[in-house]
Motif scaffolding. Sequence first.
Motif, PDB file in Angstrom:
ATOM      1  N   GLY A 124      46.570  47.673  80.253  1.00 17.52           N
ATOM      2  CA  GLY A 124      47.862  46.987  80.325  1.00 17.52           C
ATOM      3  C   GLY A 124      48.129  46.078  79.141  1.00 17.52           C
ATOM      4  O   GLY A 124      48.740  45.017  79.292  1.00 17.52           O
ATOM      5  N   THR A 125      47.696  46.466  77.954  1.00 16.04           N
ATOM      6  CA  THR A 125      47.851  45.586  76.790  1.00 16.04           C
ATOM      7  C   THR A 125      49.032  45.948  75.900  1.00 16.04           C
ATOM      8  O   THR A 125      49.438  45.151  75.060  1.00 16.04           O
ATOM      9  N   SER A 126      49.588  47.151  76.056  1.00 12.40           N
ATOM     10  CA  SER A 126      50.589  47.606  75.079  1.00 12.40           C
ATOM     11  C   SER A 126      51.789  48.262  75.741  1.00 12.40           C
ATOM     12  O   SER A 126      51.659  48.972  76.745  1.00 12.40           O
ATOM     13  N   ILE A 127      52.964  48.045  75.139  1.00 14.19           N
ATOM     14  CA  ILE A 127      54.162  48.763  75.557  1.00 14.19           C
ATOM     15  C   ILE A 127      54.338  49.980  74.656  1.00 14.19           C
ATOM     16  O   ILE A 127      53.748  50.067  73.575  1.00 14.19           O
ATOM     17  N   LEU A 128      55.152  50.921  75.094  1.00 14.46           N
ATOM     18  CA  LEU A 128      55.411  52.128  74.301  1.00 14.46           C
ATOM     19  C   LEU A 128      56.258  51.816  73.078  1.00 14.46           C
ATOM     20  O   LEU A 128      56.101  52.447  72.031  1.00 14.46           O
ATOM     21  N   GLY A 129      57.163  50.857  73.207  1.00 14.88           N
ATOM     22  CA  GLY A 129      57.995  50.539  72.063  1.00 14.88           C
ATOM     23  C   GLY A 129      58.949  49.402  72.336  1.00 14.88           C
ATOM     24  O   GLY A 129      59.186  49.008  73.485  1.00 14.88           O
ATOM     25  N   ARG A 130      59.494  48.867  71.238  1.00 14.90           N
ATOM     26  CA  ARG A 130      60.525  47.834  71.314  1.00 14.90           C
ATOM     27  C   ARG A 130      61.512  48.066  70.179  1.00 14.90           C
ATOM     28  O   ARG A 130      61.158  48.617  69.134  1.00 14.90           O
ATOM     29  N   PRO A 131      62.777  47.663  70.383  1.00 14.54           N
ATOM     30  CA  PRO A 131      63.839  48.041  69.453  1.00 14.54           C
ATOM     31  C   PRO A 131      63.928  47.128  68.235  1.00 14.54           C
ATOM     32  O   PRO A 131      64.441  46.021  68.314  1.00 14.54           O
ATOM     33  N   TRP A 132      63.463  47.638  67.102  1.00 11.28           N
ATOM     34  CA  TRP A 132      63.633  46.917  65.840  1.00 11.28           C
ATOM     35  C   TRP A 132      65.118  46.888  65.480  1.00 11.28           C
ATOM     36  O   TRP A 132      65.633  45.900  64.964  1.00 11.28           O
ATOM     37  N   GLY A 133      65.813  47.973  65.782  1.00 11.76           N
ATOM     38  CA  GLY A 133      67.270  48.027  65.638  1.00 11.76           C
ATOM     39  C   GLY A 133      67.884  48.302  66.999  1.00 11.76           C
ATOM     40  O   GLY A 133      67.221  48.823  67.905  1.00 11.76           O
ATOM     41  N   PRO A 134      69.166  47.987  67.197  1.00 14.42           N
ATOM     42  CA  PRO A 134      69.775  48.079  68.528  1.00 14.42           C
ATOM     43  C   PRO A 134      69.823  49.491  69.101  1.00 14.42           C
ATOM     44  O   PRO A 134      69.803  49.664  70.319  1.00 14.42           O
ATOM     45  N   TYR A 135      69.881  50.526  68.230  1.00 12.94           N
ATOM     46  CA  TYR A 135      69.980  51.904  68.711  1.00 12.94           C
ATOM     47  C   TYR A 135      68.646  52.644  68.598  1.00 12.94           C
ATOM     48  O   TYR A 135      68.604  53.874  68.533  1.00 12.94           O
ATOM     49  N   SER A 136      67.574  51.889  68.591  1.00  9.02           N
ATOM     50  CA  SER A 136      66.219  52.428  68.562  1.00  9.02           C
ATOM     51  C   SER A 136      66.095  53.639  69.487  1.00  9.02           C
ATOM     52  O   SER A 136      66.581  53.619  70.620  1.00  9.02           O
ATOM     53  N   ARG A 137      65.428  54.710  68.999  1.00  9.21           N
ATOM     54  CA  ARG A 137      65.328  55.942  69.804  1.00  9.21           C
ATOM     55  C   ARG A 137      63.905  56.486  69.734  1.00  9.21           C
ATOM     56  O   ARG A 137      63.418  56.867  68.673  1.00  9.21           O
ATOM     57  N   VAL A 138      63.240  56.526  70.880  1.00  7.53           N
ATOM     58  CA  VAL A 138      61.853  57.013  70.967  1.00  7.53           C
ATOM     59  C   VAL A 138      61.691  57.812  72.260  1.00  7.53           C
ATOM     60  O   VAL A 138      62.138  57.384  73.329  1.00  7.53           O
ATOM     61  N   VAL A 139      61.034  58.983  72.146  1.00 10.30           N
ATOM     62  CA  VAL A 139      60.770  59.830  73.313  1.00 10.30           C
ATOM     63  C   VAL A 139      59.291  60.219  73.318  1.00 10.30           C
ATOM     64  O   VAL A 139      58.727  60.578  72.282  1.00 10.30           O
ATOM     65  N   PHE A 140      58.677  60.133  74.487  1.00 10.00           N
ATOM     66  CA  PHE A 140      57.322  60.649  74.706  1.00 10.00           C
ATOM     67  C   PHE A 140      57.416  61.804  75.694  1.00 10.00           C
ATOM     68  O   PHE A 140      57.958  61.643  76.791  1.00 10.00           O
ATOM     69  N   ALA A 141      56.887  62.969  75.302  1.00 10.82           N
ATOM     70  CA  ALA A 141      56.965  64.150  76.151  1.00 10.82           C
ATOM     71  C   ALA A 141      55.594  64.807  76.266  1.00 10.82           C
ATOM     72  O   ALA A 141      54.843  64.877  75.281  1.00 10.82           O
ATOM     73  N   LEU A 142      55.266  65.274  77.466  1.00  7.35           N
ATOM     74  CA  LEU A 142      54.069  66.087  77.694  1.00  7.35           C
ATOM     75  C   LEU A 142      52.819  65.411  77.134  1.00  7.35           C
ATOM     76  O   LEU A 142      51.907  66.067  76.628  1.00  7.35           O
ATOM     77  N   SER A 143      52.784  64.080  77.220  1.00  2.00           N
ATOM     78  CA  SER A 143      51.711  63.318  76.598  1.00  2.00           C
ATOM     79  C   SER A 143      50.865  62.582  77.636  1.00  2.00           C
ATOM     80  O   SER A 143      51.359  62.200  78.701  1.00  2.00           O
ATOM     81  N   TYR A 144      49.598  62.367  77.287  1.00  2.00           N
ATOM     82  CA  TYR A 144      48.674  61.613  78.136  1.00  2.00           C
ATOM     83  C   TYR A 144      48.759  60.132  77.788  1.00  2.00           C
ATOM     84  O   TYR A 144      48.668  59.761  76.610  1.00  2.00           O
ATOM     85  N   MET A 145      48.935  59.308  78.817  1.00  2.00           N
ATOM     86  CA  MET A 145      48.986  57.859  78.617  1.00  2.00           C
ATOM     87  C   MET A 145      47.910  57.188  79.457  1.00  2.00           C
ATOM     88  O   MET A 145      47.934  57.283  80.677  1.00  2.00           O
ATOM     89  N   SER A 146      46.995  56.519  78.796  1.00  2.00           N
ATOM     90  CA  SER A 146      45.937  55.815  79.514  1.00  2.00           C
ATOM     91  C   SER A 146      46.481  54.516  80.115  1.00  2.00           C
ATOM     92  O   SER A 146      47.639  54.145  79.906  1.00  2.00           O
ATOM     93  N   SER A 147      45.626  53.794  80.804  1.00  2.00           N
ATOM     94  CA  SER A 147      46.031  52.539  81.447  1.00  2.00           C
ATOM     95  C   SER A 147      46.331  51.439  80.438  1.00  2.00           C
ATOM     96  O   SER A 147      46.756  50.342  80.822  1.00  2.00           O
ATOM     97  N   THR A 148      46.127  51.706  79.150  1.00  2.00           N
ATOM     98  CA  THR A 148      46.530  50.746  78.109  1.00  2.00           C
ATOM     99  C   THR A 148      48.034  50.491  78.160  1.00  2.00           C
ATOM    100  O   THR A 148      48.495  49.384  77.874  1.00  2.00           O
TER     101      THR A 148
END
Length: 291
Positions: A204-228
């Motif tokens: 639980g130490t990290s988020i997937l992302g945060r918006p450096w610009g207002p229209y920030s666009r990030v997608v995660f697909a078919l990916s493994y995400m640990s409890s981090t």
Amino acid sequence: MPGPRRQLVLTVDQSGRGDHRRIQDAVDAAPANSSPGSVVIRIKPGVYREKVAVDKPCVTLVGTSASSTVITWNESWVAAESPTVSVLAPDFIGKRLTFQNTFGTSGPAVAMRVAGDRAAFYGCRFVSFQDTLLDETGRHYYRGCYIEGGTDFIFGNAKALFDKCHLHSTSLVGGAFTAHKRSAESEDTGFSFVGCKLTGVGKGTSILGRPWGPYSRVVFALSYMSSTVRPEGWDDWSDPTKQRTAFYGQYQCYGEGSKTDGRVAWSRDLSQAEAARFITKVWVGGQEWLR
């Protein structure tokens, strides 16, 4: 009828048994107007302590293995020239290399800056802490790469596809995998991660992302995400207005950190139709330029 295209192959070897001892010297020896695939710089195993700026088009840098061929520097991000390696020209390819900045955890330190169009990386490693990979501008493709950092360690305003890459967070608290910029809806940019693996040193130490610009666009697909990965997944960087404009999506991910029931309300659980545009090489126009 024109003859076969000639390929210029240069060897970099610290022991002096190649064409050059330094990578930058080999880049400087490349012609200024090559065609894609015509300049190959082979780098022998070693730790190359130098800053490299690739300002010629169509240069390919090839290491023996990412673990044995390391380009490293130690400098905080204070100027455009600060990154260990900067790709400034189009049609770059990097294979089996480590790009490293050993500055540490006290501030931004870029290991790789990618500011040329049509750049591709295969089996490379990118290692720093804050702002490891500046994916600045252009269309980029990363396959089978390892990217390590703690804070905003993949950032910029490029359009990139990360294919089967391993993202590793070394943050103990307040970490973020991405900080995509995108200042306007009209900008055709964004980060897409497909078939990737997200790990880290803590729970639980990290988020997937945060918006450096207002229209920030990030997608995660078919990916493994640990409890981090933190349950909320995303953060608005203390600006609630960005919740209306940022595009943060997830599609068919798995692992403890992938559960969407705790996600911020303004992120998206994508349908197959919504995810389709993000999950193939077409996302970066790769069918036209990836060889």
